[in-house]
Design an enzyme around this catalytic site. Structure first.
Site, PDB file in Angstrom:
ATOM      1  N   THR A  83      94.153  60.399  -2.470  1.00  5.00           N
ATOM      2  CA  THR A  83      95.554  60.461  -2.859  1.00  5.00           C
ATOM      3  C   THR A  83      96.127  59.051  -2.785  1.00  5.00           C
ATOM      4  O   THR A  83      95.800  58.305  -1.859  1.00  5.00           O
ATOM      5  CB  THR A  83      96.366  61.391  -1.938  1.00  5.00           C
ATOM      6  OG1 THR A  83      97.765  61.049  -2.001  1.00  5.00           O
ATOM      7  CG2 THR A  83      95.931  61.267  -0.491  1.00  5.00           C
ATOM      8  N   CYS A 196      99.215  58.617  -9.228  1.00  4.76           N
ATOM      9  CA  CYS A 196      99.143  59.838  -8.432  1.00  4.76           C
ATOM     10  C   CYS A 196      97.927  60.575  -8.947  1.00  4.76           C
ATOM     11  O   CYS A 196      97.745  60.692 -10.173  1.00  4.76           O
ATOM     12  CB  CYS A 196     100.400  60.685  -8.575  1.00  4.76           C
ATOM     13  SG  CYS A 196     100.274  62.277  -7.751  1.00  4.76           S
ATOM     14  N   THR A 197      97.093  61.060  -8.046  1.00  8.74           N
ATOM     15  CA  THR A 197      95.813  61.610  -8.489  1.00  8.74           C
ATOM     16  C   THR A 197      95.957  62.880  -9.310  1.00  8.74           C
ATOM     17  O   THR A 197      94.992  63.310  -9.950  1.00  8.74           O
ATOM     18  CB  THR A 197      94.898  61.866  -7.278  1.00  8.74           C
ATOM     19  OG1 THR A 197      95.598  62.629  -6.290  1.00  8.74           O
ATOM     20  CG2 THR A 197      94.434  60.546  -6.668  1.00  8.74           C
TER      21      THR A 197
END
Length: 229
Positions: A83, A196-197
């Site tokens: 993350t 943001c993953t």
């Protein structure tokens, strides 16, 4: 092949992407039935999100540091925090273990610089876009980082937590993100970091007039490179 330790669950939607990508990259490199040698500690994201909202980052860091210790004990030889936002506590995680932590910001910055880009837009959670921990890491690689305006940041953050982390992908949100990206390009961004993953569940290369840098994919690729080096 070194064993990769994954600190995941934030959210599990993107952690599943990490697992898929790690195995695909290893198969591409080694062929046959090869797959990634990895161990995963998946936290309860509800606990982490509450600590984020309350600003209790040190406590959140303790949880991730404990996860890192467990991964090292399980045989992990390098670690990933799956993350972007929780790289705010990367220092706590690094201090808790003796194996290296592969920082997502470094892997991303390397890809941006390799593309010949100096000024880049950053999308992510409000924490990632507004606080210094991530932008400064990118700036340390010589990048000029810009973020959306307040309205754009609020929209990007809301979609992450209320939709993408729950596995919800909406066309109207894709359109809204495209508008935010267009504003970043108008402000001079030569590329856009999907910081943001979960964002790459929604946005791909075809959704932007400039190159996008999907951090989950870049992080996974860097991890496989390190594991096989």
């Amino acid at each position: 092949m070194r064993t990769i330790g994954l600190i995941g669950g934030m959210s599990w939607e993107s952690s599943a992407e990490y697992y898929r990508l790690l195995n695909e990259f290893v198969r591409e490199r080694l062929g046959g039935l090869h797959s990634a040698r990895c161990v995963l500690h998946s936290v309860d994201f509800a606990d982490i999100e509450e600590l984020q909202a309350a600003g209790e980052w040190e406590r959140a860091g303790e949880i991730l540091a404990d996860a890192a210790k467990g991964l090292e004990a399980a045989g992990a030889e390098l670690l990933l925090i799956c993350t972007n936002t929780m790289h705010k506590v990367a220092g706590q995680v690094e201090a808790a273990v003796s194996v290296p932590l592969l920082h997502l910001g470094d892997a991303t910055a390397d890809a941006v610089r390799s593309a010949g880009i100096g000024r880049v837009g950053l999308l992510g959670t409000a924490f990632t876009m507004e606080q210094d921990f991530y932008r400064d890491r990118l700036a340390g690689h010589g990048l000029d980082v810009i973020v959306p305006d307040a309205e754009g940041r609020a929209l990007v953050h809301r979609v992450i937590y209320e939709e993408l982390c729950l596995g919800v992908v909406r066309e109207e949100s894709r359109t809204a993100y495209q508008e935010v990206i267009a504003a970043l390009v108008a402000a001079g961004a030569e590329g856009v970091i999907l910081g943001c993953t979960e964002i790459e569940l929604l946005i791909g290369a075809g959704d932007s007039p400039v190159p996008v840098f999907p951090t989950t994919r870049l992080h996974a690729q860097a991890a496989v490179d390190a594991a096989l080096r």
